[in-house]
Design an enzyme around this catalytic site. Structure first.
Site, mmCIF file in Angstrom:
data_model
loop_
_atom_site.group_PDB
_atom_site.id
_atom_site.type_symbol
_atom_site.label_atom_id
_atom_site.label_comp_id
_atom_site.label_asym_id
_atom_site.label_seq_id
_atom_site.Cartn_x
_atom_site.Cartn_y
_atom_site.Cartn_z
ATOM 1 N N ASN A 169 44.362 22.103 52.632
ATOM 2 C CA ASN A 169 44.100 21.039 53.620
ATOM 3 C C ASN A 169 44.984 19.805 53.470
ATOM 4 O O ASN A 169 45.157 19.057 54.430
ATOM 5 C CB ASN A 169 42.611 20.675 53.639
ATOM 6 C CG ASN A 169 42.127 20.143 52.330
ATOM 7 O OD1 ASN A 169 42.792 20.302 51.303
ATOM 8 N ND2 ASN A 169 40.969 19.507 52.326
ATOM 9 N N GLU A 264 39.411 19.331 40.956
ATOM 10 C CA GLU A 264 38.764 18.661 42.086
ATOM 11 C C GLU A 264 38.306 19.767 43.020
ATOM 12 O O GLU A 264 39.110 20.398 43.683
ATOM 13 C CB GLU A 264 39.741 17.711 42.788
ATOM 14 C CG GLU A 264 40.125 16.501 41.957
ATOM 15 C CD GLU A 264 38.967 15.571 41.625
ATOM 16 O OE1 GLU A 264 37.931 15.620 42.323
ATOM 17 O OE2 GLU A 264 39.083 14.820 40.653
ATOM 18 N N CYS A 298 37.481 17.743 51.706
ATOM 19 C CA CYS A 298 36.465 17.853 50.652
ATOM 20 C C CYS A 298 35.511 16.680 50.785
ATOM 21 O O CYS A 298 34.329 16.800 50.453
ATOM 22 C CB CYS A 298 37.119 17.867 49.283
ATOM 23 S SG CYS A 298 38.113 16.432 48.966
HETATM 24 N N1 NDP Z 1 37.559 17.824 45.595
HETATM 25 C C1 NDP Z 1 38.720 17.797 46.208
HETATM 26 O O1 NDP Z 1 39.555 16.936 45.971
HETATM 27 C C2 NDP Z 1 39.063 18.839 47.208
HETATM 28 C C3 NDP Z 1 38.381 20.018 47.297
HETATM 29 N N2 NDP Z 1 38.741 20.960 48.201
HETATM 30 C C4 NDP Z 1 37.974 22.194 48.283
HETATM 31 O O2 NDP Z 1 38.875 23.294 48.478
HETATM 32 C C5 NDP Z 1 38.299 24.275 49.284
HETATM 33 C C6 NDP Z 1 39.215 24.641 50.429
HETATM 34 O O3 NDP Z 1 40.523 24.768 50.017
HETATM 35 P P1 NDP Z 1 41.160 26.206 49.755
HETATM 36 O O4 NDP Z 1 42.639 26.021 49.739
HETATM 37 O O5 NDP Z 1 40.597 27.199 50.702
HETATM 38 O O6 NDP Z 1 40.607 26.499 48.302
HETATM 39 P P2 NDP Z 1 40.895 27.741 47.352
HETATM 40 O O7 NDP Z 1 40.125 27.506 46.114
HETATM 41 O O8 NDP Z 1 40.724 29.021 48.067
HETATM 42 O O9 NDP Z 1 42.466 27.640 47.039
HETATM 43 C C7 NDP Z 1 43.004 26.529 46.378
HETATM 44 C C8 NDP Z 1 44.303 26.928 45.726
HETATM 45 O O10 NDP Z 1 44.060 27.893 44.709
HETATM 46 C C9 NDP Z 1 44.933 29.004 44.887
HETATM 47 N N3 NDP Z 1 44.309 30.185 44.302
HETATM 48 C C10 NDP Z 1 43.579 31.152 44.885
HETATM 49 N N4 NDP Z 1 43.170 32.059 43.967
HETATM 50 C C11 NDP Z 1 43.655 31.648 42.782
HETATM 51 C C12 NDP Z 1 43.567 32.142 41.450
HETATM 52 N N5 NDP Z 1 42.899 33.237 41.139
HETATM 53 N N6 NDP Z 1 44.176 31.451 40.475
HETATM 54 C C13 NDP Z 1 44.857 30.313 40.748
HETATM 55 N N7 NDP Z 1 44.976 29.801 41.985
HETATM 56 C C14 NDP Z 1 44.381 30.459 42.986
HETATM 57 C C15 NDP Z 1 45.149 29.058 46.375
HETATM 58 O O11 NDP Z 1 46.280 29.820 46.690
HETATM 59 P P3 NDP Z 1 46.300 30.761 48.013
HETATM 60 O O12 NDP Z 1 46.248 29.840 49.169
HETATM 61 O O13 NDP Z 1 47.576 31.487 47.888
HETATM 62 O O14 NDP Z 1 45.096 31.646 47.931
HETATM 63 C C16 NDP Z 1 45.312 27.579 46.676
HETATM 64 O O15 NDP Z 1 46.595 27.148 46.315
HETATM 65 C C17 NDP Z 1 36.983 23.678 49.752
HETATM 66 O O16 NDP Z 1 35.926 24.175 48.972
HETATM 67 C C18 NDP Z 1 37.138 22.191 49.497
HETATM 68 O O17 NDP Z 1 35.963 21.490 49.327
HETATM 69 C C19 NDP Z 1 39.780 20.762 49.045
HETATM 70 C C20 NDP Z 1 40.482 19.603 49.001
HETATM 71 C C21 NDP Z 1 40.167 18.539 48.108
HETATM 72 O O1 3PG Z 2 41.124 17.296 50.300
HETATM 73 C C1 3PG Z 2 40.514 16.393 50.766
HETATM 74 O O2 3PG Z 2 39.581 16.564 51.491
HETATM 75 C C2 3PG Z 2 41.047 15.043 50.466
HETATM 76 O O3 3PG Z 2 40.989 14.850 49.101
HETATM 77 C C3 3PG Z 2 40.392 13.994 51.273
HETATM 78 O O4 3PG Z 2 41.172 12.890 51.274
HETATM 79 P P1 3PG Z 2 40.741 11.653 52.204
HETATM 80 O O5 3PG Z 2 39.269 11.498 51.986
HETATM 81 O O6 3PG Z 2 41.498 10.484 51.698
HETATM 82 O O7 3PG Z 2 41.066 12.078 53.578
#
Ligand code: NDP
Ligand code: 3PG
Length: 496
Positions: A169, A264, A298
């Site tokens: 994202n 995170e 997130c």
């Molecule tokens: N707390 C925070 O700051 C944030 C949290 N999020 C959370 O992330 C989620 C959505 O993002 P999303 O990208 O779908 O999350 P994912 O956990 O599916 O993927 C995150 C990253 O991990 C990689 N990945 C997948 N499988 C593995 C593995 N086995 N080992 C290492 N890396 C791996 C993915 O690669 P690939 O794409 O190639 O699968 C991607 O680069 C939501 O739950 C959201 O809440 C999102 C943003 C911020």
């Molecule tokens: O991945 C996310 O959702 C971001 O960490 C959110 O960032 P923002 O709250 O500053 O948009």
């Protein structure tokens, strides 16, 4: 297609190369990973599917490059980061265009992400010079039983090779939020970008390449996380992992070795509305917090907990704002755009159907075309519905009516997540009490949750993470303390 002349060397035919040893390279696998445009649902880009041998080589060169980088003066590291930030901002349009095509980010938000990333890199360079330019001086006679015979000097030293894994994202911003602190602190970096967002990340890496960082210091390997993820995160050459994403992070933390982890993860950010709240302010924040980037943040508001006495008024105000949201293509800068993948859309639909079956009130008609889901407020949600607890990561927002602030706090704290939360009230005393009671890394008073500004500390409790982000915290997290103790032959007291 690579966007513009500056990026022509990062693509071969129609497949983007990976970056290692200071060069753009083709993988020996001969395989590629398709990136599906969420709007057209057709393959838009292709990236290399890197092999384990290529990962091994990258980590080896990364180790060598880090040793030299650690001896590079801090001001020079900062200078290069400032240069990279300027190049990144200069190329904001082609990079933003990748974000539009790969993750359907609305056009203006895509530009904002790139500009914000450049600012983050510059701020990190400045902060790093100060944070890392200072250490501590301790004397032994402050501890009982000691004379002043020992002087202890502490400084912050790099960890080595930092593995950065950002989510789809914010593939640029959440990559540089790991890359810049790692580099200023004297580490090398291996980036594994998310598949959706990989091409924007490769463009961003090229900006660092153009800035002239030493070869091998920054690498970017592409491939599906499910295929190369474990190999990377369990690699003995990795000295620190900074990960942002979903539950994958929990699995990584169980498998990784004895190295510092910055995690995170997901959230179910609650928005508590008290009877005395400014309901117009609350409604505006609920819509912005719940629906910007179609709820794929997130820090999105993911459950509204509103006092029953003001619930009808609040829901009405939210609905009138939801009706004004534009729905459509990211190129047209619509508010609501297709969610990232078809499986994500199916998951969101599953939550909606569960709520329907269990009797939630649909404030709008449920509508979906492909990955595009129209914004939906679900009223009268109850705790037996999945949407009360699970993170949709889409434009669907549940409202739970509560009869006391304690009930709201209880719901918030019963969640496995603990990222952020917010409370709307005109009574600052109540706001502080509720903030203290909420088991989340951050509570916003009278505003929706947000990670930014990027120098604020950002952390999740419980399943929402390990450690804290934000520029200063990330720099500190990517270093270790080293002490040097000077032992004197006899006690020495200054001016004594
Ligand atoms: N707390 C925070 O700051 C944030 C949290 N999020 C959370 O992330 C989620 C959505 O993002 P999303 O990208 O779908 O999350 P994912 O956990 O599916 O993927 C995150 C990253 O991990 C990689 N990945 C997948 N499988 C593995 C593995 N086995 N080992 C290492 N890396 C791996 C993915 O690669 P690939 O794409 O190639 O699968 C991607 O680069 C939501 O739950 C959201 O809440 C999102 C943003 C911020
Ligand atoms: O991945 C996310 O959702 C971001 O960490 C959110 O960032 P923002 O709250 O500053 O948009």
């Amino acid at each position: 297609m690579a966007a513009g002349e500056a990026f022509s060397e990062i693509i071969d035919g129609d497949v983007y190369k990976y970056y290692a040893d200071g060069r753009w390279q083709k993988s020996a696998s001969g395989k590629f990973v398709p990136i599906i445009n969420p709007t057209t649902r057709k393959t838009h880009f292709k990236v290399q599917a890197c092999t384990q041998e290529e990962v091994n080589k990258v980590i080896e060169t990364s180790k060598v490059a880090q040793k030299l980088w650690a001896k590079t003066p801090l001001w020079k590291r900062a200078e290069l980061l400032h240069k990279a930030a300027a190049i990144l901002k200069q190329h904001r349009d082609p990079i933003a265009d990748c974000l539009v095509k790969e993750i359907a980010k609305p056009a203006k938000d895509a530009v904002t992400e790139v500009v914000r990333s450049g600012d983050l890199v510059s701020y990190c360079a400045e902060e790093g010079v100060r944070v890392l330019g200072e250490g501590k001086f301790l004397v032994s006679d402050s501890f009982p039983g000691n004379e002043r015979t020992k002087y202890c000097l502490t400084s912050k030293i790099p960890l080595g090779v930092v593995l950065a894994i950002p989510p789809f994202n914010y593939p640029v911003n959440l990559a540089v939020s790991k890359i810049a602190p790692a580099l200023i602190a004297g580490n090398s970096i291996v980036l594994k970008p998310p598949t959706q967002g990989a091409v924007a990340a490769l463009h961003m890496v090229h900006c660092f390449h153009l800035a002239g960082f030493p070869k091998g210091l920054i690498s970017c390997v592409t491939g599906k996380g499910s295929e190369i993820g474990d190999f990377l995160t369990m690699h003995p050459g990795v000295n620190c992992i900074s990960f942002t994403g979903g539950d994958t992070g929990i699995a990584i933390s169980k498998k990784a070795g004895m190295i510092p982890l910055q995690m995170e993860l997901g959230g179910k950010d609650a928005c508590i509305i008290l009877e005395d709240a400014d309901l117009d302010l609350a409604a505006a924040n609920i819509v912005k917090g719940g629906f910007s980037y179609s709820g794929q943040r997130c820090t999105a508001v993911k459950v509204v907990l509103v006092m029953a006495s003001v619930a009808d008024t609040l829901v009405e105000k939210v609905n009138s704002k939801v009706a004004k949201l534009t729905v459509g293509r990211p190129e047209d800068d619509c508010d609501i755009t297709p969610v990232v993948t078809e499986s994500s859309a199916n998951f969101i639909e599953g939550l909606v159907m569960d709520a329907k079956q269990k009797g939630a009130t649909f404030c709008q008609e449920y509508k979906r075309e492909g990955n595009l889901i129209w914004p939906l407020l679900l009223d009268n949600v109850r705790p037996n519905m999945r949407i009360a607890w699970e993170e949709p990561f889409g434009p669907v927002l549940p409202v739970i009516r509560i009869n006391s602030a304690d009930e709201g706090i209880h719901h918030c704290n019963a969640s496995d997540f603990g990222l952020q939360g917010c409370v709307f009230t005109r009574d600052i005393n109540k706001a502080i009490l509720i903030s203290d009671a909420m088991e989340t890394g951050t509570v916003q008073i009278n505003s929706a949750p947000a990670r930014g500004p990027d120098h604020f500390p950002f952390q999740g409790l419980k399943d929402s993470g390990i450690g804290s982000q934000g520029i200063t915290n990330s720099i500190n997290m990517m270093t270790k303390i080293k002490s040097t103790v000077i032992n004197l032959p006899a006690p020495s007291y200054t001016m004594g």
